[in-house]
Design a protein around this motif. Sequence first.
Motif: not given
Length: 312
Positions: A296, A230, A227
Amino acid sequence: MERAETFEGLRPLLFSIAYRILGSVGEAEDAVQEAWLRFERSQAEPRSPKAYLSAVVTRIAIDVLRSARVRREEYVGAWLPEPVLEDPYADPERAAELADSLSTAALLLLERLSPLERAVFVLREVFGFEFGEVAAAVGRSEAACRQLAARARRHMAEGRARYAADDAARGELAERFVEAFRAGDVQSLAALLASDARLVADSGGKAPQWRPSFTGARQVTAVLAELAALFDAARCTVECRRLNGQPGAIFHDRDGRVVNTWSLDILDGQIQTIRTVSNPDKLRHLGPVADAQAVFEDAARERRSAAAAQDG
């Protein structure tokens, strides 16, 4: 005009009651609005507007909760309460009860209670209403309400987390955790997690996620590392904020829109549980909401471009 002023003075209390019963900002606001409409239409002048309106909003919330439970059984993935930045109602004499009952962990414990138990517990244990007022609000005898309160207290005590007393220390640890996430410092993240740490995610099927929950420091660290990469690629920002009276964080996309929130349970100097809400329907009261899927996808493109540049 006098009724409107009276109602506005009681609005923070009414919202706080409804939110604790429902765990939803939108549903609590709707319950408060319906209470106002009933108050406005009423011909009688209540002896105690506080008792009258608290009873009205409680009954409305109980009815909403009963129908909401069916929806929650059909909910996609883990269900978490909607995060709030602050409690609009303050009572110095009941500060500890109010703060404790606002936490995400406490709201999830309240979910285990029946609607009546939940309402009685909130009115009596959190807000300190007399049993006579509680009985009038829920339409049960005082004796029945005493039994409901005792049962609710027992259930809450069985599952209650033991939070560290030093709130400042928990806040400082949360800041270190968020800073490690910003930096993508996997070792520091891992060091701050309890060995049996959990990550629970509520997307409602409306935002990307791998699965609803992860258990164990190794799994949680791996998810956080991915995460962090990202969010960095998508140029998201994260700020420490108190959510439901507990340490937490809010994530924003590059345009400042809300992507998700974190609520952190901290005990003995370690992160025990991370609860993240990315369902956009549960974030709208915090500001403009981002399209998490687009965030994303943007991150994936940025990572592919960076990889191609390195290969080139």
